[in-house]
Design a protein around this motif. Structure first.
Motif, short mmCIF file in Angstrom:
data_model
loop_
_atom_site.label_atom_id
_atom_site.label_comp_id
_atom_site.label_asym_id
_atom_site.label_seq_id
_atom_site.Cartn_x
_atom_site.Cartn_y
_atom_site.Cartn_z
N ARG A 94 30.05 -0.26 -35.91
CA ARG A 94 29.39 0.22 -35.04
C ARG A 94 30.68 1.08 -34.76
O ARG A 94 31.15 0.51 -33.88
N PRO A 95 30.59 1.80 -35.06
CA PRO A 95 31.95 2.97 -34.50
C PRO A 95 32.10 3.58 -33.36
O PRO A 95 30.48 3.12 -32.36
N SER A 96 32.38 3.47 -32.11
CA SER A 96 32.62 3.56 -30.79
C SER A 96 33.19 5.30 -30.42
O SER A 96 33.96 5.36 -31.09
N ARG B 36 36.84 4.75 -29.28
CA ARG B 36 37.96 4.67 -30.40
C ARG B 36 38.10 6.29 -32.40
O ARG B 36 38.61 5.92 -32.02
N VAL B 37 36.44 6.37 -31.79
CA VAL B 37 36.79 7.40 -33.13
C VAL B 37 37.67 8.82 -32.13
O VAL B 37 38.93 9.11 -32.94
N TYR B 38 37.69 9.54 -30.55
CA TYR B 38 38.63 10.04 -30.48
C TYR B 38 40.11 9.82 -30.46
O TYR B 38 40.72 10.58 -30.21
N ASP B 39 40.28 8.29 -29.56
CA ASP B 39 41.53 7.57 -29.75
C ASP B 39 42.38 8.68 -31.48
O ASP B 39 43.66 8.45 -31.62
N ALA C 279 46.10 3.97 -32.26
CA ALA C 279 46.01 3.07 -32.64
C ALA C 279 44.79 2.35 -32.54
O ALA C 279 45.07 0.94 -33.09
N HIS C 280 44.36 2.67 -31.08
CA HIS C 280 43.12 1.57 -31.03
C HIS C 280 41.39 2.03 -32.04
O HIS C 280 40.78 2.59 -31.17
N ASN C 281 41.53 1.45 -33.01
CA ASN C 281 40.04 2.41 -33.90
C ASN C 281 40.33 1.09 -34.92
O ASN C 281 41.50 1.06 -35.65
N ASP D 261 35.76 3.46 -37.16
CA ASP D 261 35.78 4.31 -36.34
C ASP D 261 36.44 5.69 -37.33
O ASP D 261 35.95 7.17 -37.30
N ARG D 262 37.46 5.41 -38.09
CA ARG D 262 38.02 6.48 -38.73
C ARG D 262 37.01 7.15 -40.02
O ARG D 262 37.41 8.17 -40.30
#
Ligand SMILES: C[S@@+](CC[C@H](N)C(=O)[O-])C[C@H]1O[C@@H](n2cnc3c(N)ncnc32)[C@H](O)[C@@H]1O
Length: 270
Positions: free
Chosen positions: A15-17, A20-23, A29-31, A35-36
């Protein structure tokens, strides 16, 4: 980024975090793919939102540079996310290598990535904590022993207070933090607003009501009240690009389109 192998099992990587979406929006690079994909959907729907996240991080960088120039060398960053791009400790330590930073986030994913990024930096610590429990955060930070609460500390609340609905009494939460830090301390807040907002931002906020990360937009007056008796430094609480822009890239023709205010207050107790 490859999925790390030493994850604690309670983190669901399918599941997206939010962190990580914000990152991803910040160019970090932490996604992961999941998330992307979500980030691209959000960007297609509300291009201003992605710009707002980047403007929020740029505001935070400028605020920390300002604080470091004022002699601040201790930071309590609550709602820190993943400290990967233009992170607080790098900006602060570039100005003063002795700067110490305690990062706090409610999201175990952000905490895990932060710990792995900061493993070798003995002037930073990472706490899992909830802004709704400021005493818990303060206890945790005191136990770490990294910050001296008798000296000025900059409390950073960047892009996090709007996650607290009114029922969580954000004004009281922030007062607890202000009262815990020494004379000459600072408070940095950036917060989403409905004032001067384009319709698409208001629509995005309505969408957020369906998710676990609903945000509460507030007025300039409400956000100003969170500084209590601190004095706002120039230029006050303003749309993000208007807070001490350092380069043409910081400025924007329509600063109100970012839908958030940012400001820095200082405790003037002698
Ligand atoms: C939009 S990001 C802001 C990151 C960073 N402060 C910045 O301005 O670039 C918001 C972060 O606040 C965290 N957060 C949300 N609610 C929180 C709470 N109640 N306590 C602590 N952190 C929270 C989220 O997990 C997320 O990492």
């Amino acid at each position: 980024m490859e999925q790390p192998r030493d994850l604690s099992t309670d983190i669901d990587l399918s599941r997206p975090s939010a962190a990580r979406v914000y990152d991803y929006f910040l160019g970090g690079a932490h996604n992961f793919e999941v998330d992307r994909q979500l980030a691209e959907q959000i960007a297609a729907l509300t291009p201003n939102l992605a710009d707002t996240m980047r403007a929020g991080r740029a505001f935070l960088r400028r605020a920390v540079r300002y604080l470091a120039a004022e002699g601040v060398d201790q930071y309590l960053d609550v709602g820190s996310g993943i400290p990967t791009v233009g992170n607080v400790h790098e900006v602060a330590q570039a100005a003063n290598p002795a700067s110490r930073v305690v990062y706090v986030d409610i999201d175990p994913v952000a905490v895990m990535h932060s710990r792995s990024i900061l493993e070798r930096d003995d002037r930073t610590e990472v706490l899992e904590g909830d802004l709704r429990d400021p005493e818990g955060i303060l206890d945790g930070a005191r136990k770490l022993g990294l910050l001296d609460f008798d000296r000025p500390i900059a409390v950073l609340l960047a892009g996090v207070v709007h996650f607290l609905p009114d029922a969580d009494r954000p004004g009281e939460v922030i007062r607890t933090l202000r009262e815990a830090v020494g004379p000459g301390s600072y408070l940095v807040i950036s917060h989403s607003t409905y004032e001067d907002q384009p319709q698409e931002m208001l629509d995005a906020q309505k969408l957020s009501k369906r998710t676990a990360t609903e945000i509460t937009l507030r007025s300039h007056a409400e956000i100003s009240s969170y500084f209590g008796d601190y004095t706002l430094v120039e230029p006050g609480l303003v749309h993000l690009p208007l807070w001490r822009p350092e380069s043409p890239g910081d400025a924007d023709e329509h600063p109100e389109r970012f839908g958030a205010f940012g400001g820095v207050g200082r405790d003037n107790t002698p």
